[in-house]
Design an enzyme around this catalytic site. Structure first.
Site, PDB file in Angstrom:
ATOM      1  CD  GLU A 179      14.012  59.732 -12.979  1.00 28.74           C
ATOM      2  OE1 GLU A 179      13.222  59.190 -12.187  1.00 28.74           O
ATOM      3  OE2 GLU A 179      13.893  60.923 -13.332  1.00 28.74           O
ATOM      4  CD  GLU A 380      12.271  61.566 -17.540  1.00 23.48           C
ATOM      5  OE1 GLU A 380      11.691  62.065 -16.559  1.00 23.48           O
ATOM      6  OE2 GLU A 380      12.469  60.344 -17.668  1.00 23.48           O
TER       7      GLU A 380
END
Ligand code: BGP
Length: 482
Positions: A179, A380
């Site tokens: 991320e 995810e």
């Protein structure tokens, strides 16, 4: 329920976690202290605090995780039973280079991941590895200022080269920074930047530092991609390196053209990291914006060549929610998540205020495909909730099943109808782990329940949730039976 679609053969159904959220054993076998180890727990309303040291008596949930360091053989057995084809985890940098700047790696740390990877393979589970999942050795933060210092590029590249060379014969899919986009988001400041002198990204100085540190991360990521391809050739192995973005579609709050323009800029701001990773250069609007702000970033010609020549093989992303944005009247369209965001009246929220938006995953995949033309990997997606263990040790998490049914269906439409190449789907988190943003254990995402509370108290025993049986069926039908 039948989805009406089936994923292509070889599609990687799996799950995902990160080292510091489940391994525990934070100071054994020579492991050093990472940024995650100095973070106290927070909760739904109180942010986590980064301490200067490990305070006696503080609640540092990452120190114990779910003790996966010791339990992984049994846990992988359950995951095999679940039918997982792939399992994503990260390598704790501090197990390999405890301080980050040593000349030689820690053999005990390397051995641990050798064993873990072999155990996965013995259970027919393909390992998928993140090199840095919100982790950096704490020593690199205090001594060097983390990634605000160009020197840290070399330390990261050395760590990455070491592990890719060691495990490259068994691990095909790698990701550099988890991320990387979230340096402007909910973890404020991002764990990679914490204690790098960055206090608040909205202040101009901190914003400049954020762009500078991000640039060094991008160069580090490109160098790792380059080296990984060289190592692959030496090992005669197939190695692919991806970036990892937190994908949050940002919608306009209305059909007002100014709102639409603002939403476009919000996406450009959030995903310039993807542009550099996938297209190999910075977008013009951003270079103009830096000039307008008076930022003078250290970006050399050599850096630009490295970025241009070493784009990623695939784009990995997490997907949890979408956001909504309105215009602020600023002609430079400066995007500020706190000031511009609003609620979307069409969407429900989780207990933590995350807007649930299955359609957004299809929107996002189309947006990324049109922009980058790279294969994708969903690494995810999931639903954090308070689960209840019944007296007879069951967990009826129909809300989680419903979340997954809708998201998987939208993902399948993006593949089957829109023609988007997708390697796999690795929902967060397979087994309950410590929450990254709050440090809570009770914000649960797994198909497997772990009997521990927010203070780490409990038996640690594992139990099957209803979603376990459900996901088993999804995998065995290759996505046809939701
Ligand atoms: C992602 C992180 C994960 C993870 C997940 C859920 O942003 O990459 O580490 O934990 O979000 O978030 P949380 O644990 O804060 O609920």
């Amino acid at each position: 329920m039948s989805s009406g679609y089936k994923m292509p053969d070889g599609f990687l159904w799996g799950s995902a976690v990160a080292a510091h959220q489940l391994e525990g054993a934070w100071d054994v076998d020579g492991k050093g202290v990472s940024i995650a180890d100095v973070m106290l727990a927070g909760n739904k309303d109180t942010p986590r605090v980064v301490t200067d040291t490990v305070e006696p008596g503080g609640n540092y949930p990452n120190h114990r995780g779910i003790d996966f360091y010791h339990t992984y053989p049994q846990d992988f057995k359950m995951m095999k039973e679940l039918g997982l084809k792939a399992f994503r985890t990260s390598i704790a940098w501090t197990r390999i280079f405890p301080n980050g700047d040593e000349a030689e790696p820690n053999e005990a740390g390397l051995q641990f991941y050798d064993n873990m990877i072999d155990e996965m393979l013995a259970n027919d589970i393909e390992p998928v590895i993140t090199l840095s999942h919100f982790e950096i050795p704490y020593h690199l933060v205090t001594e060097y200022g983390g990634f605000s210092n160009r020197k840290v590029i070399d330390f990261f590249v050395k760590f990455s080269d070491t592990v890719i060379r060691r495990y490259g014969d068994r691990v095909k899919y790698w990701m550099t920074f988890n991320e990387i986009t979230n340096q402007t988001a909910w973890m404020d400041p991002h764990p990679m930047l914490q204690n790098s002198g960055l206090k608040d990204y909205k202040e101009d100085e901190a914003q400049e530092l954020m762009y500078q540190a991000s640039h060094y991360e991008l160069v580090a990521s490109a160098l790792v991609t380059k080296h990984a391809h060289e190592i692959a050739a030496e090992l005669h192995a197939d190695i692919q390196v991806g970036c990892m973005l937190s994908m949050n579609p940002v919608y306009p709050a209305s059909t007002k053209p100014e709102d639409i323009l603002m939403a476009q800029r919000a996406m450009q701001t959030r995903y310039y990291w993807g542009d550099v990773h996938a297209n190999g250069h910075y977008p013009n609007w951003l270079k103009n914006f830096w000039q307008h702000k008076g930022f003078h970033l250290d970006i050399t010609k050599e850096d630009e060549t490295i970025l241009a020549e070493n784009t990623v093989d695939y784009v990995a992303f997490s997907y949890y929610m979408s956001w909504t944005v309105s215009d602020t009247g600023d002609e430079w369209l400066e995007y500020n998540e706190d000031e511009n965001h609003g609620d979307n009246p069409f969407l429900e929220k989780s207990d933590w205020g995350w807007q649930i938006d299955p359609v957004g995953i299809r929107w996002a995949m189309n947006w990324m495909w049109d922009r980058w033309h790279k294969p994708m990997f969903i690494v995810e997606n999931g639903f954090g909730a308070y689960d209840k263990l019944t007296e007879d040790n069951q967990i009826h998490d129909d809300y989680r099943i419903s979340y997954f049914q809708r998201h998987i269906k939208a993902m399948e439409q993006a593949v089957a109808l829109d023609g988007i190449p997708l390697y796999g789907y690795l929902p967060w988190s397979g087994i309950d782990v410590v929450s990254a943003s709050t440090g809570e254990m009770l914000k649960r995402y797994g198909f497997i329940y772990v009997d521990l509370d927010d203070m780490g108290e409990g038996t640690g025993k594992r139990y099957y949730k209803d979603s376990f049986k459900w996901y088993q069926k999804v995998i065995s039908s290759n996505g046809a039976d939701l």
